[in-house]
Scaffold this active site. Structure first.
Site, mmCIF file in Angstrom:
data_model
loop_
_atom_site.group_PDB
_atom_site.id
_atom_site.type_symbol
_atom_site.label_atom_id
_atom_site.label_comp_id
_atom_site.label_asym_id
_atom_site.label_seq_id
_atom_site.Cartn_x
_atom_site.Cartn_y
_atom_site.Cartn_z
ATOM 1 N N ARG A 1 -3.321 -9.824 5.454
ATOM 2 C CA ARG A 1 -3.331 -9.962 3.669
ATOM 3 C C ARG A 1 -2.086 -9.807 2.561
ATOM 4 O O ARG A 1 -1.834 -8.955 2.742
ATOM 5 C CB ARG A 1 -5.201 -9.205 3.312
ATOM 6 N N LYS B 1 1.177 -1.380 -0.355
ATOM 7 C CA LYS B 1 -0.090 -0.304 -0.363
ATOM 8 C C LYS B 1 0.612 1.533 0.285
ATOM 9 O O LYS B 1 2.317 0.904 0.456
ATOM 10 C CB LYS B 1 -0.766 0.090 1.034
#
Ligand code: HH2
Length: 278
Positions: free
Chosen positions: A246, A211
Protein backbone atom coordinates in the site's frame (compact mmCIF):
# COMPACT_ATOMS: atom_id res chain seq x y z
CA UNK A 1 5.01 -16.64 -9.14
CA UNK A 2 2.45 -13.86 -9.64
CA UNK A 3 3.68 -10.31 -9.43
CA UNK A 4 3.29 -8.22 -6.31
CA UNK A 5 0.22 -5.99 -6.46
CA UNK A 6 0.40 -2.26 -5.80
CA UNK A 7 -2.36 -0.48 -3.91
CA UNK A 8 -2.28 3.30 -4.46
CA UNK A 9 -3.44 5.45 -1.52
CA UNK A 10 -5.95 8.19 -2.27
CA UNK A 11 -7.04 10.07 0.82
CA UNK A 12 -10.01 12.40 0.24
CA UNK A 13 -9.34 13.98 3.63
CA UNK A 14 -8.18 17.39 4.88
CA UNK A 15 -5.89 15.90 7.54
CA UNK A 16 -4.19 12.64 6.47
CA UNK A 17 -0.67 12.49 7.81
CA UNK A 18 1.18 12.86 4.51
CA UNK A 19 -1.31 13.75 1.74
CA UNK A 20 -4.06 15.55 3.69
CA UNK A 21 -5.91 18.20 1.65
CA UNK A 22 -4.44 17.13 -1.71
CA UNK A 23 -7.46 15.14 -2.91
CA UNK A 24 -10.45 16.73 -1.19
CA UNK A 25 -11.76 18.14 -4.44
CA UNK A 26 -13.27 15.20 -6.45
CA UNK A 27 -11.82 16.46 -9.73
CA UNK A 28 -8.30 16.56 -8.30
CA UNK A 29 -8.86 13.17 -6.68
CA UNK A 30 -9.94 11.68 -10.01
CA UNK A 31 -6.89 13.13 -11.76
CA UNK A 32 -4.60 11.69 -9.07
CA UNK A 33 -6.34 8.31 -9.32
CA UNK A 34 -6.00 8.19 -13.11
CA UNK A 35 -2.31 9.08 -12.74
CA UNK A 36 -1.82 6.21 -10.28
CA UNK A 37 -3.53 3.82 -12.70
CA UNK A 38 -1.31 5.01 -15.56
CA UNK A 39 1.70 4.42 -13.31
CA UNK A 40 0.69 0.80 -12.71
CA UNK A 41 -1.54 0.67 -9.62
CA UNK A 42 -3.59 -2.53 -9.40
CA UNK A 43 -5.87 -1.30 -6.63
CA UNK A 44 -6.90 2.20 -5.51
CA UNK A 45 -7.57 2.61 -1.80
CA UNK A 46 -9.99 5.51 -1.26
CA UNK A 47 -10.26 6.88 2.27
CA UNK A 48 -12.39 9.64 3.76
CA UNK A 49 -11.16 9.58 7.36
CA UNK A 50 -7.61 9.94 8.63
CA UNK A 51 -6.38 7.23 10.99
CA UNK A 52 -3.27 9.06 12.16
CA UNK A 53 -2.66 8.81 15.91
CA UNK A 54 -5.18 10.93 17.81
CA UNK A 55 -7.22 11.81 14.71
CA UNK A 56 -10.83 12.91 15.31
CA UNK A 57 -13.60 10.67 14.01
CA UNK A 58 -15.71 11.82 11.07
CA UNK A 59 -19.49 11.34 10.66
CA UNK A 60 -20.88 8.81 8.17
CA UNK A 61 -22.38 11.63 6.10
CA UNK A 62 -19.10 13.55 5.93
CA UNK A 63 -17.08 10.44 5.06
CA UNK A 64 -19.56 9.55 2.29
CA UNK A 65 -19.50 13.14 0.99
CA UNK A 66 -15.72 12.80 0.59
CA UNK A 67 -15.40 9.33 -0.95
CA UNK A 68 -18.53 8.65 -3.01
CA UNK A 69 -17.94 11.27 -5.75
CA UNK A 70 -14.46 9.83 -6.31
CA UNK A 71 -15.72 6.24 -6.60
CA UNK A 72 -18.59 7.26 -8.89
CA UNK A 73 -16.22 9.26 -11.10
CA UNK A 74 -13.80 6.34 -11.33
CA UNK A 75 -16.57 3.94 -12.30
CA UNK A 76 -17.87 6.44 -14.88
CA UNK A 77 -14.35 6.57 -16.30
CA UNK A 78 -14.61 2.76 -16.64
CA UNK A 79 -11.33 2.06 -14.92
CA UNK A 80 -10.53 -1.63 -14.62
CA UNK A 81 -8.52 -1.57 -11.37
CA UNK A 82 -9.96 -2.77 -8.09
CA UNK A 83 -11.44 0.03 -5.98
CA UNK A 84 -10.97 -0.39 -2.25
CA UNK A 85 -12.86 1.60 0.37
CA UNK A 86 -10.68 2.37 3.40
CA UNK A 87 -13.23 2.60 6.20
CA UNK A 88 -14.31 0.97 9.43
CA UNK A 89 -17.93 2.11 9.12
CA UNK A 90 -20.37 -0.44 7.66
CA UNK A 91 -22.65 2.32 6.30
CA UNK A 92 -19.76 3.86 4.36
CA UNK A 93 -18.54 0.47 3.11
CA UNK A 94 -22.06 -0.51 1.97
CA UNK A 95 -22.57 2.71 0.00
CA UNK A 96 -19.08 2.50 -1.49
CA UNK A 97 -19.65 -1.10 -2.65
CA UNK A 98 -22.98 -0.07 -4.20
CA UNK A 99 -21.19 2.76 -6.02
CA UNK A 100 -18.62 0.37 -7.48
CA UNK A 101 -15.95 -0.42 -4.89
CA UNK A 102 -14.90 -4.08 -4.86
CA UNK A 103 -12.75 -4.28 -1.71
CA UNK A 104 -13.20 -3.25 1.91
CA UNK A 105 -10.02 -2.22 3.72
CA UNK A 106 -10.87 -2.02 7.42
CA UNK A 107 -8.09 -0.85 9.74
CA UNK A 108 -10.09 -2.19 12.70
CA UNK A 109 -9.90 -5.74 11.31
CA UNK A 110 -13.66 -6.17 10.71
CA UNK A 111 -14.25 -5.84 14.45
CA UNK A 112 -17.81 -4.55 13.92
CA UNK A 113 -20.06 -7.58 13.30
CA UNK A 114 -22.11 -5.51 10.82
CA UNK A 115 -18.98 -5.13 8.70
CA UNK A 116 -18.54 -8.92 8.65
CA UNK A 117 -22.19 -9.48 7.66
CA UNK A 118 -21.85 -6.90 4.87
CA UNK A 119 -18.63 -8.46 3.54
CA UNK A 120 -20.22 -11.92 3.56
CA UNK A 121 -23.35 -10.68 1.76
CA UNK A 122 -21.42 -8.76 -0.89
CA UNK A 123 -18.70 -11.41 -1.25
CA UNK A 124 -16.02 -8.72 -1.61
CA UNK A 125 -12.27 -8.87 -0.97
CA UNK A 126 -11.44 -7.90 2.62
CA UNK A 127 -8.18 -6.39 3.88
CA UNK A 128 -8.06 -7.25 7.58
CA UNK A 129 -5.61 -5.03 9.44
CA UNK A 130 -4.28 -5.48 12.96
CA UNK A 131 -5.13 -2.65 15.36
CA UNK A 132 -5.64 -2.42 19.09
CA UNK A 133 -8.04 0.22 20.34
CA UNK A 134 -8.83 3.09 18.01
CA UNK A 135 -6.61 5.66 16.29
CA UNK A 136 -7.48 7.96 19.20
CA UNK A 137 -6.09 5.67 21.92
CA UNK A 138 -3.90 3.13 20.08
CA UNK A 139 -0.58 4.59 21.26
CA UNK A 140 -1.23 3.52 24.85
CA UNK A 141 -2.05 -0.05 23.69
CA UNK A 142 1.39 -0.67 22.18
CA UNK A 143 2.38 -3.08 24.92
CA UNK A 144 3.53 -6.53 23.77
CA UNK A 145 5.70 -9.31 25.15
CA UNK A 146 6.20 -10.63 21.60
CA UNK A 147 4.76 -8.27 19.00
CA UNK A 148 4.85 -10.77 16.12
CA UNK A 149 3.26 -13.63 18.07
CA UNK A 150 0.53 -11.37 19.45
CA UNK A 151 -0.26 -9.74 16.10
CA UNK A 152 -0.49 -13.22 14.55
CA UNK A 153 -2.81 -14.48 17.28
CA UNK A 154 -5.05 -11.41 17.04
CA UNK A 155 -5.20 -11.61 13.23
CA UNK A 156 -6.06 -15.31 13.50
CA UNK A 157 -8.93 -14.49 15.85
CA UNK A 158 -10.19 -11.87 13.37
CA UNK A 159 -10.08 -14.44 10.55
CA UNK A 160 -12.00 -16.97 12.64
CA UNK A 161 -14.76 -14.41 13.28
CA UNK A 162 -14.91 -13.63 9.57
CA UNK A 163 -15.23 -17.27 8.60
CA UNK A 164 -18.01 -17.75 11.16
CA UNK A 165 -19.83 -14.77 9.56
CA UNK A 166 -19.71 -16.57 6.21
CA UNK A 167 -16.85 -14.70 4.52
CA UNK A 168 -14.94 -16.99 2.20
CA UNK A 169 -11.33 -17.59 3.15
CA UNK A 170 -10.05 -16.78 -0.33
CA UNK A 171 -11.51 -13.27 0.04
CA UNK A 172 -9.22 -12.39 2.97
CA UNK A 173 -5.91 -10.48 2.88
CA UNK A 174 -4.04 -9.87 6.15
CA UNK A 175 -2.08 -6.80 7.19
CA UNK A 176 -0.06 -6.45 10.43
CA UNK A 177 -0.90 -2.73 10.63
CA UNK A 178 2.42 -0.89 10.57
CA UNK A 179 2.09 2.26 12.66
CA UNK A 180 -1.12 1.16 14.38
CA UNK A 181 -0.77 0.46 18.13
CA UNK A 182 2.96 -0.18 17.68
CA UNK A 183 5.94 1.97 18.54
CA UNK A 184 8.92 2.43 16.22
CA UNK A 185 10.86 -0.53 17.63
CA UNK A 186 7.81 -2.80 17.39
CA UNK A 187 7.18 -1.76 13.77
CA UNK A 188 10.78 -2.56 12.88
CA UNK A 189 10.58 -5.91 14.62
CA UNK A 190 7.38 -6.74 12.67
CA UNK A 191 9.22 -5.90 9.47
CA UNK A 192 12.32 -7.87 10.44
CA UNK A 193 10.18 -10.93 11.23
CA UNK A 194 7.58 -10.38 8.48
CA UNK A 195 8.15 -13.89 7.06
CA UNK A 196 6.67 -15.38 10.25
CA UNK A 197 3.29 -13.89 9.26
CA UNK A 198 3.25 -16.28 6.28
CA UNK A 199 2.32 -19.01 8.81
CA UNK A 200 -1.17 -17.46 8.82
CA UNK A 201 -1.65 -19.02 5.38
CA UNK A 202 -3.27 -16.01 3.74
CA UNK A 203 -1.93 -13.32 1.38
CA UNK A 204 -0.17 -10.47 3.19
CA UNK A 205 -0.30 -6.71 2.62
CA UNK A 206 2.32 -4.28 3.94
CA UNK A 207 1.55 -0.59 4.42
CA UNK A 208 4.76 1.14 5.47
CA UNK A 209 4.47 4.13 3.15
CA UNK A 210 5.97 7.30 4.68
CA UNK A 211 5.21 6.11 8.22
CA UNK A 212 6.93 7.50 11.29
CA UNK A 213 8.95 4.36 12.04
CA UNK A 214 10.70 4.98 8.71
CA UNK A 215 11.44 8.45 9.98
CA UNK A 216 12.72 6.99 13.25
CA UNK A 217 15.01 4.53 11.47
CA UNK A 218 16.30 7.04 8.91
CA UNK A 219 16.19 10.39 10.68
CA UNK A 220 13.89 11.92 8.02
CA UNK A 221 11.33 14.04 9.84
CA UNK A 222 9.34 15.13 6.75
CA UNK A 223 6.85 12.34 5.88
CA UNK A 224 6.77 13.41 2.21
CA UNK A 225 10.54 12.83 1.95
CA UNK A 226 10.39 9.21 3.14
CA UNK A 227 10.14 7.55 -0.28
CA UNK A 228 13.60 5.91 -0.19
CA UNK A 229 12.92 4.48 3.26
CA UNK A 230 9.48 3.34 2.12
CA UNK A 231 10.96 1.48 -0.86
CA UNK A 232 13.52 -0.18 1.41
CA UNK A 233 10.88 -1.25 3.93
CA UNK A 234 8.52 -2.55 1.24
CA UNK A 235 11.33 -4.45 -0.48
CA UNK A 236 12.13 -6.12 2.85
CA UNK A 237 8.45 -7.04 3.29
CA UNK A 238 8.19 -8.28 -0.29
CA UNK A 239 11.28 -10.49 0.09
CA UNK A 240 9.67 -11.88 3.24
CA UNK A 241 6.40 -12.75 1.47
CA UNK A 242 4.19 -9.62 1.12
CA UNK A 243 1.96 -9.93 -1.96
CA UNK A 244 0.40 -6.43 -1.75
CA UNK A 245 2.04 -3.08 -1.00
CA UNK A 246 0.00 0.00 0.00
CA UNK A 247 1.82 3.09 -1.28
CA UNK A 248 1.51 6.84 -1.88
CA UNK A 249 4.15 6.94 -4.66
CA UNK A 250 2.93 4.45 -7.24
CA UNK A 251 5.43 4.79 -10.09
CA UNK A 252 8.42 4.39 -7.79
CA UNK A 253 6.80 1.51 -5.90
CA UNK A 254 5.98 -0.34 -9.13
CA UNK A 255 9.57 -0.08 -10.32
CA UNK A 256 11.00 -1.31 -7.03
CA UNK A 257 8.44 -4.13 -6.78
CA UNK A 258 9.20 -5.37 -10.30
CA UNK A 259 12.91 -5.64 -9.44
CA UNK A 260 12.21 -7.63 -6.28
CA UNK A 261 9.69 -9.78 -8.23
CA UNK A 262 12.42 -10.57 -10.76
CA UNK A 263 14.84 -11.51 -7.98
CA UNK A 264 12.36 -13.74 -6.13
CA UNK A 265 11.29 -15.45 -9.33
CA UNK A 266 14.94 -16.31 -10.11
CA UNK A 267 15.43 -17.50 -6.53
CA UNK A 268 12.43 -19.80 -6.73
CA UNK A 269 13.44 -21.26 -10.11
CA UNK A 270 17.04 -21.73 -8.86
CA UNK A 271 15.61 -23.42 -5.75
CA UNK A 272 13.44 -25.69 -7.90
CA UNK A 273 16.31 -26.71 -10.20
CA UNK A 274 18.66 -27.35 -7.25
CA UNK A 275 15.95 -29.47 -5.71
CA UNK A 276 15.50 -31.50 -8.90
CA UNK A 277 19.20 -32.51 -9.08
CA UNK A 278 19.17 -33.99 -5.61
N1 HH2 B 1 -2.36 2.76 6.84
C1 HH2 B 1 -3.12 3.88 6.83
C2 HH2 B 1 -4.47 3.84 6.44
N2 HH2 B 1 -5.03 2.67 6.06
N3 HH2 B 1 -4.85 0.36 5.65
C3 HH2 B 1 -4.13 -0.76 5.66
N4 HH2 B 1 -4.69 -1.92 5.28
N5 HH2 B 1 -2.82 -0.78 6.04
C4 HH2 B 1 -2.18 0.35 6.44
O1 HH2 B 1 -0.99 0.28 6.81
C5 HH2 B 1 -2.93 1.58 6.45
C6 HH2 B 1 -4.29 1.54 6.05
C7 HH2 B 1 -2.49 5.18 7.23
O2 HH2 B 1 -1.93 5.81 6.12
P1 HH2 B 1 -2.64 6.99 5.29
O3 HH2 B 1 -3.90 6.51 4.67
O4 HH2 B 1 -1.67 7.58 4.35
O5 HH2 B 1 -2.89 8.10 6.39
P2 HH2 B 1 -4.19 8.60 7.11
O6 HH2 B 1 -4.76 7.49 7.91
O7 HH2 B 1 -3.71 9.75 7.95
O8 HH2 B 1 -5.19 9.04 6.07
Amino acid sequence: MSRTRIMGVLNATPDSFSDGGLHLDPERALAAALKMIAEGADILDIGGESTRPGSPSVSVDEELRRVLPVIVALRSAQVTVEISIDTSKPEVAAAALSAGATWINDVTGFRDPRMRVLAAERDCTCVVMHLRGTPADMAEKAIYRDVVAEVKAELNAAVEAMLVAGIQRHRIILDPGFGFAKNAAQNLELLARFSELCDLGLPLLAGCSRKSFIGAASGEIDARRRLPGTLAAHSAAQLAGARFLRVHDVAEAVQAARVIDAVTSLQSSAGASHGSTR
